[in-house]
Design a protein around this motif. Structure first.
Motif, PDB file in Angstrom:
ATOM      1  N   ALA A  99      -2.060  17.696  -4.593  1.00  0.00           N
ATOM      2  CA  ALA A  99      -2.006  17.081  -5.925  1.00  0.00           C
ATOM      3  C   ALA A  99      -3.152  17.640  -6.751  1.00  0.00           C
ATOM      4  CB  ALA A  99      -2.100  15.567  -5.824  1.00  0.00           C
ATOM      5  N   LYS A 100      -2.873  18.743  -7.436  1.00  0.00           N
ATOM      6  CA  LYS A 100      -3.864  19.363  -8.307  1.00  0.00           C
ATOM      7  C   LYS A 100      -3.385  19.226  -9.743  1.00  0.00           C
ATOM      8  CE  LYS A 100      -6.402  23.623  -9.236  1.00  0.00           C
ATOM      9  NZ  LYS A 100      -6.580  25.041  -8.864  1.00  0.00           N
ATOM     10  N   TYR A 101      -4.176  18.516 -10.519  1.00  0.00           N
ATOM     11  CA  TYR A 101      -3.755  18.155 -11.867  1.00  0.00           C
ATOM     12  C   TYR A 101      -4.264  19.147 -12.913  1.00  0.00           C
ATOM     13  CZ  TYR A 101      -1.954  13.717 -10.171  1.00  0.00           C
ATOM     14  OH  TYR A 101      -1.207  12.756  -9.519  1.00  0.00           O
ATOM     15  N   ASP A 156       3.793   9.287  -8.848  1.00  0.00           N
ATOM     16  CA  ASP A 156       4.862   9.430  -7.856  1.00  0.00           C
ATOM     17  C   ASP A 156       5.098  10.896  -7.498  1.00  0.00           C
ATOM     18  OD1 ASP A 156       5.154   6.694  -7.957  1.00  0.00           O
ATOM     19  OD2 ASP A 156       6.971   6.732  -9.190  1.00  0.00           O
ATOM     20  N   GLU A 157       4.934  11.759  -8.484  1.00  0.00           N
ATOM     21  CA  GLU A 157       5.141  13.184  -8.246  1.00  0.00           C
ATOM     22  C   GLU A 157       4.173  13.712  -7.193  1.00  0.00           C
ATOM     23  OE1 GLU A 157       5.488  17.336 -10.847  1.00  0.00           O
ATOM     24  OE2 GLU A 157       4.381  15.626 -11.663  1.00  0.00           O
ATOM     25  N   ALA A 158       2.967  13.154  -7.144  1.00  0.00           N
ATOM     26  CA  ALA A 158       2.000  13.575  -6.138  1.00  0.00           C
ATOM     27  C   ALA A 158       2.508  13.295  -4.729  1.00  0.00           C
ATOM     28  CB  ALA A 158       0.670  12.861  -6.368  1.00  0.00           C
ATOM     29  N   LEU A 159       3.212  12.195  -4.558  1.00  0.00           N
ATOM     30  CA  LEU A 159       3.776  11.880  -3.250  1.00  0.00           C
ATOM     31  C   LEU A 159       4.851  12.883  -2.864  1.00  0.00           C
ATOM     32  CD1 LEU A 159       4.098   7.976  -3.486  1.00  0.00           C
ATOM     33  CD2 LEU A 159       2.192   9.344  -2.601  1.00  0.00           C
ATOM     34  N   ARG A 160       5.650  13.291  -3.816  1.00  0.00           N
ATOM     35  CA  ARG A 160       6.683  14.284  -3.524  1.00  0.00           C
ATOM     36  C   ARG A 160       6.058  15.638  -3.186  1.00  0.00           C
ATOM     37  NH1 ARG A 160       9.042  11.781  -8.072  1.00  0.00           N
ATOM     38  NH2 ARG A 160       8.811  13.614  -9.407  1.00  0.00           N
ATOM     39  N   GLU A 161       5.033  16.013  -3.946  1.00  0.00           N
ATOM     40  CA  GLU A 161       4.344  17.270  -3.653  1.00  0.00           C
ATOM     41  C   GLU A 161       3.739  17.241  -2.247  1.00  0.00           C
ATOM     42  OE1 GLU A 161       3.970  20.093  -5.129  1.00  0.00           O
ATOM     43  OE2 GLU A 161       4.347  19.851  -7.279  1.00  0.00           O
ATOM     44  N   ALA A 162       3.074  16.153  -1.925  1.00  0.00           N
ATOM     45  CA  ALA A 162       2.433  16.039  -0.623  1.00  0.00           C
ATOM     46  C   ALA A 162       3.459  16.036   0.508  1.00  0.00           C
ATOM     47  CB  ALA A 162       1.582  14.773  -0.568  1.00  0.00           C
ATOM     48  N   GLU A 163       4.564  15.341   0.300  1.00  0.00           N
ATOM     49  CA  GLU A 163       5.593  15.289   1.340  1.00  0.00           C
ATOM     50  C   GLU A 163       6.125  16.678   1.654  1.00  0.00           C
ATOM     51  OE1 GLU A 163       9.534  12.654   2.492  1.00  0.00           O
ATOM     52  OE2 GLU A 163       8.925  12.797   0.384  1.00  0.00           O
ATOM     53  N   LEU A 164       6.356  17.472   0.621  1.00  0.00           N
ATOM     54  CA  LEU A 164       6.824  18.838   0.842  1.00  0.00           C
ATOM     55  C   LEU A 164       5.796  19.650   1.625  1.00  0.00           C
ATOM     56  CD1 LEU A 164       8.413  19.626  -2.642  1.00  0.00           C
ATOM     57  CD2 LEU A 164       9.627  19.399  -0.464  1.00  0.00           C
ATOM     58  N   ASP A 165       4.521  19.510   1.269  1.00  0.00           N
ATOM     59  CA  ASP A 165       3.489  20.267   1.965  1.00  0.00           C
ATOM     60  C   ASP A 165       3.366  19.837   3.424  1.00  0.00           C
ATOM     61  OD1 ASP A 165       3.066  21.578  -0.387  1.00  0.00           O
ATOM     62  OD2 ASP A 165       1.148  20.624  -0.849  1.00  0.00           O
ATOM     63  N   ARG A 225      -2.954   6.452  -2.355  1.00  0.00           N
ATOM     64  CA  ARG A 225      -1.508   6.487  -2.115  1.00  0.00           C
ATOM     65  C   ARG A 225      -1.133   7.552  -1.086  1.00  0.00           C
ATOM     66  NH1 ARG A 225       1.811   6.334  -7.684  1.00  0.00           N
ATOM     67  NH2 ARG A 225       3.526   5.975  -6.190  1.00  0.00           N
ATOM     68  N   LEU A 226      -1.759   8.712  -1.143  1.00  0.00           N
ATOM     69  CA  LEU A 226      -1.461   9.753  -0.167  1.00  0.00           C
ATOM     70  C   LEU A 226      -1.908   9.343   1.232  1.00  0.00           C
ATOM     71  CD1 LEU A 226      -0.696  11.503  -2.595  1.00  0.00           C
ATOM     72  CD2 LEU A 226      -2.006  13.377  -1.566  1.00  0.00           C
ATOM     73  N   LYS A 227      -3.079   8.735   1.323  1.00  0.00           N
ATOM     74  CA  LYS A 227      -3.571   8.329   2.637  1.00  0.00           C
ATOM     75  C   LYS A 227      -2.677   7.249   3.230  1.00  0.00           C
ATOM     76  CE  LYS A 227      -6.517   8.426   6.015  1.00  0.00           C
ATOM     77  NZ  LYS A 227      -6.635   9.616   6.884  1.00  0.00           N
ATOM     78  N   ARG A 282       0.497   6.653   2.539  1.00  0.00           N
ATOM     79  CA  ARG A 282       1.860   7.132   2.810  1.00  0.00           C
ATOM     80  C   ARG A 282       1.930   8.036   4.036  1.00  0.00           C
ATOM     81  NH1 ARG A 282       6.634   8.604  -0.022  1.00  0.00           N
ATOM     82  NH2 ARG A 282       6.236   6.769  -1.306  1.00  0.00           N
ATOM     83  N   PHE A 283       0.970   8.968   4.161  1.00  0.00           N
ATOM     84  CA  PHE A 283       1.121   9.994   5.187  1.00  0.00           C
ATOM     85  C   PHE A 283       0.160   9.845   6.364  1.00  0.00           C
ATOM     86  CE2 PHE A 283       2.440  11.836   1.108  1.00  0.00           C
ATOM     87  CZ  PHE A 283       3.767  12.093   1.413  1.00  0.00           C
ATOM     88  N   GLY A 284      -0.935   9.118   6.192  1.00  0.00           N
ATOM     89  CA  GLY A 284      -1.876   8.931   7.296  1.00  0.00           C
ATOM     90  C   GLY A 284      -2.476  10.223   7.805  1.00  0.00           C
ATOM     91  N   MET A 285      -2.531  11.239   6.956  1.00  0.00           N
ATOM     92  CA  MET A 285      -3.074  12.540   7.342  1.00  0.00           C
ATOM     93  C   MET A 285      -4.509  12.680   6.863  1.00  0.00           C
ATOM     94  SD  MET A 285      -0.031  15.286   6.650  1.00  0.00           S
ATOM     95  CE  MET A 285      -1.137  16.610   7.160  1.00  0.00           C
ATOM     96  N   PRO A 286      -5.262  13.629   7.447  1.00  0.00           N
ATOM     97  CA  PRO A 286      -6.573  13.925   6.880  1.00  0.00           C
ATOM     98  C   PRO A 286      -6.432  14.241   5.390  1.00  0.00           C
ATOM     99  CG  PRO A 286      -6.324  15.020   8.990  1.00  0.00           C
ATOM    100  CD  PRO A 286      -4.982  14.448   8.653  1.00  0.00           C
ATOM    101  N   THR A 287      -7.117  13.476   4.576  1.00  0.00           N
ATOM    102  CA  THR A 287      -6.952  13.551   3.122  1.00  0.00           C
ATOM    103  C   THR A 287      -8.325  13.724   2.476  1.00  0.00           C
ATOM    104  OG1 THR A 287      -5.016  12.116   3.247  1.00  0.00           O
ATOM    105  CG2 THR A 287      -6.043  12.347   1.093  1.00  0.00           C
ATOM    106  N   TYR A 288      -8.410  14.686   1.566  1.00  0.00           N
ATOM    107  CA  TYR A 288      -9.687  15.038   0.963  1.00  0.00           C
ATOM    108  C   TYR A 288      -9.589  14.967  -0.559  1.00  0.00           C
ATOM    109  CZ  TYR A 288     -10.641  16.458   5.666  1.00  0.00           C
ATOM    110  OH  TYR A 288     -10.804  16.431   7.013  1.00  0.00           O
TER     111      TYR A 288
END
Length: 349
Positions: free
Chosen positions: A217-219, A252-261, A283-285, A287-293
Motif C-alpha cells: 500500500a504505497k500512496y 479497501d483498495e489497500a486490502l486488495r493490493e495486499a491480498e494479491l501480493d 487493517r492489513l495486520k 486481515r493477513f497476520g503477516m509481518p507488516t511494516y
C-alpha cells in the motif's frame, strides 16, 4: 442520569456491585499510571531496537558525506562512508538497513538501464556491506525512478506507464540486486503483478531464500518531497505518479493490493507513508497476520525535525512517540530515518 452519577460516587476502588449483583469494572484507571514502574509493568506496546530499519542514501565517490537540506541530520554517503555508518548502527543492534541511490544524472536514461548494471552504486554498496558488516540485513528498493531521466518508477510511452514492460525490467533489477547480496527485495514501483514475477524468477534462478517486502500500500502522497531531493529526482519528475500509486482516499483498495501480493509470494507487507496511514497498517495486520511494516517517510521526519529545531516541540519525545504509534497500530517494524538516534536512545534506557 442521577442514578448513574450516584453509582459512580459510591464506587469503591475495587469496583462496586450493580443492582443484579454483578461486579462493575474498577473506576480508577489512573492507579496504573501513578508510578513509572507501574506504567512500565502495564504497558501494552513496547518499542525495541529490533523494530528499526534504517534507510540510507548513497552517492558515488569516496570519503564524502552530503547533507540533505530538506532532511536535517540526514546525509548522502559514499560506499566507504556507508560501511562506517552501518557498522555503527549494527553495534547498536539495528537489524537491517535499506539502500537508496542518488544516481549520477549522466547515467540516467528513459529506460533506467543503470538499474541493471551489476556494478551500479547499489550493487557496489551491497557487496561492500555484505563483506564488512555481514550480520546486518540488506534491503534494496526495486523501482526505476532513481535511474530514469523522467523520474518515474516505470517505462514510459508518451505519458503512459507501461505495466508489463516495466515488470520485465524490475525482475532483472531484482535478480541483479540479489546476485550482489541483497537479503530482502522491496518492490516500491506499484506495478501490477511484479511480486509474482519476481518470486518466480527467484525460484527459477535458485534464489528462493531472498525475501520480498512488498510495498503493498504505497500512496500518491505529498510527504515524499524530501526523499526526492535526497535521490535527486524532484526536478526530473515529469507529471505525477497517481496512475500507479494509490489514491490517499482509499482504504479497501489497500486490502486488495495486499491480498494479491500475499498470493504472489510476498514475505512481508509495507505501508507507505506511515503516520497518516496507521489505519491501513492496522487493517492489513488484522486481515493477513503477516509481518507488516510502515515507512516513516521523509516528509514525516522533516516535519518533526523542523518543529524541534524551531523549539515548537521536544524532538526526542516526538520521535519516540511517533515510533511507538506504529507499534501500537500493529506494525512489526518501522523504516525510519530516526533509526540510529532512536537505537541510541533505547540503548541508553
Amino acid at each position: 442520569m442521577h442514578e448513574t452519577i450516584g453509582k459512580l460516587r459510591d464506587a469503591k476502588d475495587g469496583g462496586a456491585r450493580a443492582a443484579d449483583g454483578a461486579l462493575d469494572l474498577p473506576r480508577r484507571l489512573r492507579r496504573n499510571r501513578r508510578a513509572d514502574w507501574s506504567r512500565r509493568l502495564t504497558r501494552e506496546t513496547t518499542l525495541t531496537v529490533d523494530d528499526l530499519i534504517w534507510p540510507i542514501f548513497l552517492i558515488d565517490g569516496e570519503k564524502r558525506r552530503e547533507p540533505v537540506a530538506t532532511m536535517p541530520g540526514v546525509e548522502r554517503l559514499t560506499v566507504d562512508e556507508a560501511v562506517r555508518a552501518v557498522e555503527s548502527v549494527a553495534r547498536l543492534g539495528v537489524p537491517a538497513v535499506a539502500l537508496f541511490p542518488n544516481t549520477d544524472p549522466a547515467l540516467r536514461d528513459p529506460d533506467g538501464s543503470e538499474a541493471l548494471n551489476p556494478d551500479n552504486l547499489v550493487c557496489r554498496a551491497l557487496k561492500a556491506l555484505k563483506r564488512e558488516v555481514p550480520e546486518i540485513g540488506l534491503i534494496t528498493d526495486v523501482a526505476l525512478d532513481p535511474y530514469t531521466s523522467h523520474g518515474h518508477d516505470g517505462l514510459l510511452e508518451g505519458d503512459r506507464i507501461l505495466n508489463d514492460a516495466t515488470v520485465a525490467v524490475l525482475v532483472r533489477q531484482a535478480l541483479t540486486q540479489a546476485e550482489a547480496g541483497a537479503d530482502v527485495i522491496a518492490p516500491s514501483d506499484m506495478m501490477d503483478g511484479r511480486v509474482g514475477a519476481i518470486r518466480t524468477a527467484f525460484d527459477d534462478a535458485g534464489r528462493a531464500d531472498v525475501q520480498i517486502m512488498s510495498y503493498a500500500a504505497k500512496y500518491a502522497s505529498a510527504f515524499y518531497g524530501p526523499f526526492r531531493d535526497a535521490i535527486g529526482t524532484r526536478k526530473a519528475l515529469t507529471g505525477d505518479k497517481k496512475t500507479y500509486q494509490m489514491d490517499p482516499a482509499n482504504g479497501d483498495e489497500a486490502l486488495r493490493e495486499a491480498e494479491l501480493d500475499v498470493q504472489e509470494g510476498a514475505d512481508m507487507l509495507m505501508v507507505k507513508p506511515g503516520l497518516p496511514y496507521l489505519d491501513i497498517v492496522r487493517r492489513l495486520k488484522d486481515r493477513f497476520g503477516m509481518p507488516t511494516y510502515a515507512y516513516q517517510v521523509s516528509g514525516e521526519y522533516a516535519m518533526i525535525q523542523a518543529a524541534a529545531q524551531n523549539g515548537w516541540l521536544d524532538g526526542e519525545a516526538a520521535m519516540m512517540e511517533s515510533l511507538q504509534a506504529f507499534k501500537r497500530a500493529g506494525a512489526d517494524g518501522v523504516l525510519t530515518y530516526f533509526a540510529a538516534e532512536a537505537a541510541r536512545r533505547l540503548k541508553a534506557g
